[in-house]
Design an enzyme around this catalytic site. Structure first.
Site, mmCIF file in Angstrom:
data_model
loop_
_atom_site.group_PDB
_atom_site.id
_atom_site.type_symbol
_atom_site.label_atom_id
_atom_site.label_comp_id
_atom_site.label_asym_id
_atom_site.label_seq_id
_atom_site.Cartn_x
_atom_site.Cartn_y
_atom_site.Cartn_z
ATOM 1 N N GLN A 176 4.016 -0.653 -8.335
ATOM 2 C CA GLN A 176 3.093 -0.981 -7.157
ATOM 3 C C GLN A 176 2.469 -0.029 -6.338
ATOM 4 O O GLN A 176 2.366 0.140 -5.125
ATOM 5 C CB GLN A 176 4.084 -2.074 -6.151
ATOM 6 C CG GLN A 176 4.173 -3.426 -6.788
ATOM 7 C CD GLN A 176 3.054 -4.131 -6.882
ATOM 8 O OE1 GLN A 176 2.026 -4.046 -6.114
ATOM 9 N NE2 GLN A 176 2.859 -4.870 -7.889
ATOM 10 N N SER A 177 1.868 1.022 -7.061
ATOM 11 C CA SER A 177 1.156 2.079 -6.536
ATOM 12 C C SER A 177 -0.048 1.845 -5.622
ATOM 13 O O SER A 177 -1.026 1.140 -6.265
ATOM 14 C CB SER A 177 0.977 3.125 -7.705
ATOM 15 O OG SER A 177 0.148 4.117 -7.230
ATOM 16 N N ASN A 178 -0.080 2.058 -4.542
ATOM 17 C CA ASN A 178 -1.293 2.100 -3.887
ATOM 18 C C ASN A 178 -2.431 2.913 -4.293
ATOM 19 O O ASN A 178 -3.599 2.611 -4.435
ATOM 20 C CB ASN A 178 -1.093 2.409 -2.507
ATOM 21 C CG ASN A 178 -0.230 1.424 -1.446
ATOM 22 O OD1 ASN A 178 -0.220 -0.023 -1.830
ATOM 23 N ND2 ASN A 178 0.367 1.677 -0.809
#
Length: 351
Positions: free
Chosen positions: A91-93
């Site tokens: 869930q990398s921004n």
């Protein structure tokens, strides 16, 4: 008279001039707002809390990576890159905003996602930042936790070069000296806003993870000769490791800007008591903090970074950590799209 009134204009001008020597795009919507959180301040009994809205940078729902990508993608464009390779957690921004930046510039974006949580939740693995990265055309591949991600990026880059692509590799979080320039600039922007309104900032609090945002702020405040304390709330590593990562990158960033004034190691401060069981794993404090800020201020924070940092801010306030201070600024790094990957943490039941 506030410290921002006392900061010499030559230091501010010199920093702006040093930044102008590095190519920069205009992907981020800047300057971002600096707003009071008066309902939160009242609920906590003071001090007055402010928020620097870097969730409003505009690139693919906003967030701190846009400032970094302004500099990183400018370098990629100058090098004639046709493809970007980068990496992050599931869930990398960062990968979300990288995919959007690449799309805007007509480049392909190859994303390696490390499974750091082991979650088999379909929402976690397909929604939130994963979904938005795909919508922007990102080419995603998932790898097991503990993979040597820099080495994997180089392997992908070599394969693309063999196919005739010109490749630019961006480290996780955009956290190198080039990316950190975005938060050197943010330090200048924040103090300029405070000076223009007469706001005396007694402390700045922010998330700290891959270290680029924190290191850039440290370097920017150092060049301006500001003594405002800066506290990072950790989201991944033990305190000693986190502080050393930030310090090392701050030194590289200062070197890139040609600043030779020694940086005191004590200027890098991190509190890593709010990580919980590990990176990306929800905590009860994070959930309660996200709910509190949504209910009091209409602000949204993400479960991985800004949510754990705002949990730290609230808990420290309740413990009297900010006693005697008047104005505390929280740097919001964005990432609210990740909320949709954690419906179970927020009891998101159908109505």
């Amino acid at each position: 008279m506030s410290e921002t009134d006392l900061i010499a204009k030559p230091q501010m001008d010199a920093l702006a001039a040093a930044l102008r020597r590095h190519p920069k795009l205009r992907l981020a919507h800047l300057p971002t707002p600096l707003e009071p959180m008066d309902r939160l301040s009242e609920a906590l009994g003071g001090p007055r809390f402010w928020i620097k809205r870097d969730d409003c940078t505009g690139l693919a729902t906003g967030g701190n990576k846009a400032r970094k990508l302004d500099y990183l993608m400018a370098e990629a464009k100058a090098a004639g890159a046709t493809a970007i390779v980068t990496q992050g957690a599931t869930q990398s921004n960062h990968t979300r905003q990288s995919a959007a930046a690449a799309a805007k510039l007509g480049m392909t974006c190859h994303i390696l996602l490390e499974d750091r949580t082991g979650s088999d939740d379909p929402s976690y693995n397909a929604n939130g930042n994963v979904l938005l990265s795909r919508l922007a055309g990102g080419k995603l591949r998932k790898l097991p936790g503990g993979t040597d991600m820099p080495a994997e990026m180089e392997r992908v880059a070599d394969d693309l070069r063999a196919q005739g692509e010109s490749v630019y590799v961006i480290p996780g979080g955009g956290s190198n000296a080039i990316g950190a320039l975005g938060y050197v600039e943010c330090a200048h922007e924040l103090l300029s806003q405070a000076g223009a309104t007469g706001l005396e900032i007694d402390m700045i609090v922010q998330p700290t993870g891959s270290s680029g945002t924190h290191a850039g702020m440290v370097a920017g405040l150092h060049i301006i000769e500001s003594e405002i304390p800066l506290l990072g709330i950790g989201t991944r590593s033990p305190r000693e490791k986190q502080e050393q990562m930030v310090y090392d990158l701050a030194l590289k960033t200062l070197n890139l800007l040609g600043n030779e004034v020694p940086l005191d190691r004590a200027r890098v401060q991190a509190n890593c008591d709010y990580v919980g069981e590990g990176y990306g794993i929800p905590t009860r404090g994070m959930v309660e903090a996200v709910q509190t800020l949504a209910g009091l201020e209409g602000l949204l924070f993400d479960p991985v970074y800004s949510g754990k940092a705002i949990d730290g801010l609230l808990d420290l306030a309740r413990k009297g950590h900010f006693a005697g201070l008047r104005n505390v600024v929280f740097l919001h790094t964005g990432g609210s799209s990740a909320i949709f990957a954690y419906p179970n943490a927020f009891n998101a039941n159908p109505i």
